[in-house]
Design a protein around this motif. Structure first.
Motif, short mmCIF file in Angstrom:
data_model
loop_
_atom_site.label_atom_id
_atom_site.label_comp_id
_atom_site.label_asym_id
_atom_site.label_seq_id
_atom_site.Cartn_x
_atom_site.Cartn_y
_atom_site.Cartn_z
N ASN A 5 0.86 -1.18 0.00
CA ASN A 5 0.00 0.00 0.00
C ASN A 5 0.90 1.22 0.00
N TYR A 8 0.68 8.39 -2.92
CA TYR A 8 1.00 8.98 -4.21
C TYR A 8 1.04 10.49 -4.07
N LEU A 9 1.56 11.15 -5.12
CA LEU A 9 1.44 12.60 -5.21
C LEU A 9 -0.04 12.97 -5.25
N THR A 11 -2.70 15.49 -6.81
CA THR A 11 -2.77 16.37 -7.96
C THR A 11 -3.54 17.66 -7.66
N LEU A 14 -2.84 19.69 -13.74
CA LEU A 14 -1.99 18.88 -14.63
C LEU A 14 -1.35 19.70 -15.74
N PHE A 25 2.27 10.66 4.98
CA PHE A 25 2.47 9.22 4.86
C PHE A 25 3.92 8.83 4.54
N LYS B 6 0.35 12.92 -15.02
CA LYS B 6 -0.82 12.14 -14.70
C LYS B 6 -1.22 12.28 -13.24
N PRO B 7 -2.53 12.13 -13.00
CA PRO B 7 -2.99 12.21 -11.62
C PRO B 7 -2.80 10.87 -10.92
N TYR B 8 -3.01 10.86 -9.63
CA TYR B 8 -2.83 9.65 -8.84
C TYR B 8 -3.99 9.51 -7.86
N LEU B 9 -4.08 8.33 -7.25
CA LEU B 9 -4.99 8.16 -6.13
C LEU B 9 -4.58 9.11 -5.00
N ILE B 10 -5.54 9.50 -4.19
CA ILE B 10 -5.29 10.43 -3.08
C ILE B 10 -5.40 9.63 -1.78
N THR B 11 -4.30 9.54 -1.06
CA THR B 11 -4.23 8.67 0.10
C THR B 11 -4.97 9.25 1.30
N ARG B 12 -5.87 8.49 1.88
CA ARG B 12 -6.51 8.88 3.14
C ARG B 12 -5.95 8.06 4.30
N SER B 13 -5.63 6.79 4.08
CA SER B 13 -4.92 5.99 5.08
C SER B 13 -4.30 4.81 4.35
N LEU B 14 -3.26 4.23 4.97
CA LEU B 14 -2.55 3.13 4.31
C LEU B 14 -2.77 1.79 5.00
N GLU B 17 -5.96 0.32 3.83
CA GLU B 17 -5.77 1.23 2.70
C GLU B 17 -7.08 1.90 2.31
N GLN B 19 -8.05 5.10 -0.36
CA GLN B 19 -7.54 6.08 -1.32
C GLN B 19 -8.68 6.53 -2.24
N PHE B 25 -9.76 14.97 -12.36
CA PHE B 25 -8.77 14.93 -13.44
C PHE B 25 -8.95 13.76 -14.38
#
Lengths: 351, 351
Positions: A5, A8-9, A11, A14, A25, B6-14, B17, B19, B25
């Motif tokens: 797990n 990521y960045l 966004t 873009l 994290f 490119k965009p990514y998932l946005i982490t809320r907890s690992l 998990e 996200q 985007f």
């Protein structure tokens, strides 16, 4: 079966690309991995051409000079390990809110940059006594808000430019700088907000006056009033600042012993103390400061919290630096939303 | 030189998990790519064992049966293209704020799931007339908040379970379901919030009473009061909802013609209209609705905005569905922060 797990960045836009590091994290005892370094651009990426490997130094110098990267790597190399923070970091926390990229707390990273002290390069070119500021022009350029096409360009006062830790960097964490982070040559200015660390460095010009340019005298200026430019001041060094990484805001947990942890940083001197309150500011205790990567780096801290009663808790955190600055209860509001550094707050519910 | 932004998932907890998808985007005319599908877990991932390929159906059935995935793929396959939205999506927008994962607008994705109508499987097992609800138990389990170790478990009323589009899915976008999305077998319940679409499906049990369980009768319940459980009601189908994807909140732009765009969705009927206001609600106009992937999918919409004056603008957006529901000015506050669907708002500054 392994299920890694990973964060990521985050966004923000873009085109141009603007992305936050997942600051909550990551561990901050080491340089930020290149893939997690925050990305901040005014324009789309400049093309990489042969010219980008050459740096010219001109203006109020003894002799105008050009340096090819193949020459530069034979200079004495210096490594600077420092925090780079976007001046707009935490902008979204201002109240009233301000316009611009809505950064939360992740427009910040730390890295190990290796390059040549600008000081050493200017010993070769010589500096005329008339020199007052040093202007850094970048390869990236474009139009913003109906203005004419302009390169990104910033100046430093001569004294800051001559500091031995102001470097023209060639390497990040021991390898060539990633393209999105300003390869092949990037200026690194420790202690100042990131707008000073000019990426895709094209030329350096010593001038005998104060530099004027949209990224010097319009943007990156603190305007304390909404409708006029009175009492404006330039954005320079980073404010003393912290975040709580654990626990997360509005998370739930159970009774027992918890480790509250986070990071602190400053652009003036070093972090001296981090204070924690678990009762919304009624009482404060010192956190334990841990070994930082360098004097310019994040200071990781932690605090052991025993909680025996269920309920809602407001945890506050504020840093103090050796320059005597301490985070304020309320951030200094300014129209463009720079330098937010109010006491950091998280709420948790113990169930 | 190409620099893909490119965009990514946005982490809320690992751990577990959680996200978000970078909802602003992405284009939403097609299923969400697997790497961008939002991730929501109560526990760490369950181990993948041989058992996971077998599904048992028991309880108030004519004959208790087990189905191996190798049998299931020979059933008539049905593809359902639907929005899955976490009941806590947009939780962070509540005021007063509520505890839990602080989802912004990205705990939602749409996909093309292929599998077997539960209806068809129950034709084989038979259904006793005493059956009232259908309980779905998952392979993932753990302790939350000092409770005992429990699997994730939810029920559906028999009528919803028997709907032809309630399927036991084997494939996502034409390939086996990604492990993090519930492989090898996942229940898909169109129109209901995501908690009903049980991942890592282990067993199905028909019962003759109302199911009690922490994810049925404690969580995923609307509690309108902060300090007591009066007037509670179960979370079931998705509320009518929208987001504005462009422009971004607190962004700046210039005079001229802009395309405001976004998506709308609902859990009751279909999207009938999307209304846009560019003057903070004084006047409203209909957006143009575009072709959706299916009747259960996001409805992309757009609206052309001519702006001739500089200044600050508040843009509002609200969806209306064929069930006659329209997004409210203020969301229905509830203690656990479910079902937020107030009118969506962005502020922009024209410079």
């Amino acid at each position: 079966m392994s299920h890694l797990n990973k964060p990521y960045l985050i966004t923000r836009s873009l085109s141009p690309e603007n992305q936050e590091t997942p600051i909550h994290f990551l561990e901050h005892f080491t340089p930020t991995p290149p893939d997690y370094f925050y990305i901040r651009n005014h324009f789309n990426y400049p093309p990489l051409k042969e010219d980008n490997y050459i740096l010219s130094i001109k203006g109020e110098v003894g002799s105008v000079s050009t340096f090819h990267i193949n020459d530069l790597i034979h200079f004495p190399l210096r490594t600077v390990k420092n925090v780079l923070e976007c001046a707009g970091n935490k902008r979204s926390f201002f109240s009233p809110k301000t316009y611009g990229e809505q950064w939360e707390a992740g427009a910040i990273s730390q890295g190990a940059w290796t390059g040549i002290s600008l000081n050493n390069m200017l010993k070769i070119t010589g500096i005329r006594s008339s020199a007052k500021e040093v202007v850094f022009e970048a390869h990236d350029n474009g139009k913003e808000k109906n203005k004419q096409n302009l390169p990104y360009c910033r100046s430093l006062p001569l004294s800051k430019a001559l500091h031995e830790d102001t470097i023209v960097a060639l390497f990040y964490n021991g390898t060539p700088i990633p393209y999105k982070q300003g390869a092949p040559l990037r200026l690194i200015v420790p202690h100042w907000y990131g707008m000073a660390s000019v990426k895709w460095l094209k030329s350096i010009t010593l001038i005998n006056h104060s530099f004027q340019g949209p990224y010097q005298t319009e943007d990156y200026v603190y305007y304390p009033n909404k409708y006029n430019d009175e009492n404006a001041s330039f954005v320079t060094s980073m404010n003393v600042n912290t975040i709580i990484q654990k626990p997360l805001d509005y998370s739930t947990s159970s009774k027992g012993t918890h480790c509250i942890s986070g990071i602190a940083w400053t652009g003036l001197g070093r972090i001296k103390n981090v204070y924690i309150s678990t009762d919304d500011g009624q009482s404060w205790n010192k956190a334990t400061l841990h070994q930082a990567l360098s004097k310019y780096a994040f200071v990781p801290w932690s605090y052991v919290w025993e909680v025996n009663d269920t309920g809602e808790y407001t945890i506050l955190c504020k840093g103090e630096d050796t320059a005597g600055r301490i985070q304020p209860d309320k951030a200094y509001w300014n129209r463009k939303g720079y330098g937010y550094n109010a006491v950091y707050k998280v709420k948790v519910k113990i169930e």
